[in-house]
Write a protein that holds these residues in place. Structure first.
Motif, short mmCIF file in Angstrom:
data_model
loop_
_atom_site.label_atom_id
_atom_site.label_comp_id
_atom_site.label_asym_id
_atom_site.label_seq_id
_atom_site.Cartn_x
_atom_site.Cartn_y
_atom_site.Cartn_z
N ASP A 1 0.84 -1.20 0.00
CA ASP A 1 0.00 0.00 0.00
C ASP A 1 0.87 1.25 0.00
OD1 ASP A 1 -2.35 -1.46 0.06
OD2 ASP A 1 -2.51 -1.41 2.25
N LYS A 2 0.50 2.21 -0.79
CA LYS A 2 1.21 3.48 -0.83
C LYS A 2 1.05 4.19 0.51
CE LYS A 2 1.36 7.77 -3.57
NZ LYS A 2 0.75 8.48 -4.73
N SER B 1 -3.01 6.89 -1.84
CA SER B 1 -3.95 5.77 -1.94
C SER B 1 -3.45 4.82 -3.02
CB SER B 1 -5.35 6.28 -2.30
OG SER B 1 -5.36 6.94 -3.55
N GLY B 2 -4.06 3.65 -3.09
CA GLY B 2 -3.65 2.65 -4.07
C GLY B 2 -2.47 1.83 -3.58
N THR C 1 1.86 2.27 -10.01
CA THR C 1 0.85 2.62 -9.02
C THR C 1 -0.52 2.17 -9.53
OG1 THR C 1 2.14 4.55 -8.38
CG2 THR C 1 -0.12 4.45 -7.60
N GLU D 1 -4.61 1.98 -8.64
CA GLU D 1 -5.70 2.49 -7.82
C GLU D 1 -7.02 1.93 -8.31
OE1 GLU D 1 -5.52 6.69 -6.65
OE2 GLU D 1 -3.77 6.88 -7.94
N ASN D 2 -7.73 1.25 -7.41
CA ASN D 2 -9.02 0.64 -7.76
C ASN D 2 -8.92 -0.24 -9.00
OD1 ASN D 2 -10.37 2.06 -5.62
ND2 ASN D 2 -10.40 3.89 -6.91
N SER E 1 -2.44 3.96 -12.61
CA SER E 1 -2.48 5.41 -12.68
C SER E 1 -1.13 6.03 -13.03
CB SER E 1 -2.97 6.00 -11.35
OG SER E 1 -2.09 5.65 -10.29
#
Length: 266
Positions: free
Chosen positions: A150-151, A162-163, A182, A184-185, A189
């Motif tokens: 996790d970032k 996040s991400g 990276t 995210e969801n 990104s």
């Protein structure tokens, strides 16, 4: 025997994928030092020094717990948190050197090698331009050098904290290559790559680097702010800087979930 000091000559590429695409690439000049052979590294060139000013230098206070003390105890503690015992291992640290009085390294790579020269663990030491630092540590084994975590650190005013980071790391006898994706969801990104070739550290090589890239580490910082300006002009949303994480490091996992697209090193 691997030299106490080497030069890493290469290129970094960054690619933002959402909400719009933006990429940039530039040449970089890094060093790699054996943290247990710093006195030896200090004698390699008249224009390179350890823990004192020079044209190029390496300062222990720029890494680890920033105390300026010997880096080995910090490395042992952080590696141990990921179940990596580095007793009898060498630890090589790849980073941007200080150039005159300036130093900034978005990422530094600590790699532990066993007596046979095989990598057994890695610390990804991430820094932002605000003076904050956070490390991601992982075991290397069973032929894999891919990890995720996790970032945890604010690295850009245009990205949330996040991400997940997906690291793909390849240290070999002649190269140090890294890709950081990276996610995210479930969507990629951002992808950042470092592709570098290991070379002998000589006075001529340092002088050549100083001529070819006179603002090597300062240029990294300037490039980050220039790209941030372009993102702002394109309409990227600004995220306020949160407090730095209280813990100094995060244990990364392996292997990565294969459904994520991990950037390839170049």
């Amino acid at each position: 025997m691997v030299p106490a000091l080497s030069i890493l000559d290469g290129r970094t590429t960054h690619s933002r994928r959402i909400p719009f695409e933006q990429s940039f690439s530039y040449k970089i000049f890094m060093i790699e030092v054996d943290i247990d052979r710093l006195p030896e590294a200090d004698q390699v060139s008249s224009v390179f020094s350890v823990d004192r000013p020079n044209l190029f230098s390496f300062h222990q206070k720029d890494h680890g717990d920033r105390s300026g003390e010997h880096l080995r105890p910090w490395a042992e503690e952080v590696f141990a948190s990921a179940g990596v015992n580095i007793s009898g291992c060498s630890v090589r640290l790849a980073s941007f050197p200080r150039h005159l009085f300036y130093k900034f390294a978005p990422i530094s790579l600590w790699t532990a090698f066993d007596s046979a020269g095989a990598p057994v663990g890695v610390i990804y030491e991430v820094n932002n331009t605000f003076g904050d630092s956070h490390s991601y540590v992982a075991e290397i084994g069973m032929g894999t050098s891919t990890h995720e975590a996790d970032k945890s650190l604010y690295v850009s005013p245009f990205f949330d904290v996040s991400g997940r980071y997906c690291f793909k790391y390849h240290p070999t006898e002649h190269r140090v290559d890294l890709a950081v994706t990276t996610v995210e969801n479930g969507v990629v990104s951002h992808v950042a790559n470092i592709a570098s070739q290991r070379r002998l550290a000589t006075t001529n090589a340092f002088l050549a680097a100083s001529v070819r890239r006179p603002a090597n580490t300062l240029g990294v910082t300037a490039g980050i702010h220039f790209e941030a300006l372009k993102l702002w002009l394109k309409g990227a949303g600004y995220r306020s800087r949160p407090e730095a994480p209280k813990r100094s490091h995060t244990v990364a996992e392996r292997p990565i979930t294969e459904k994520h697209s991990v950037g390839d090193t170049i």
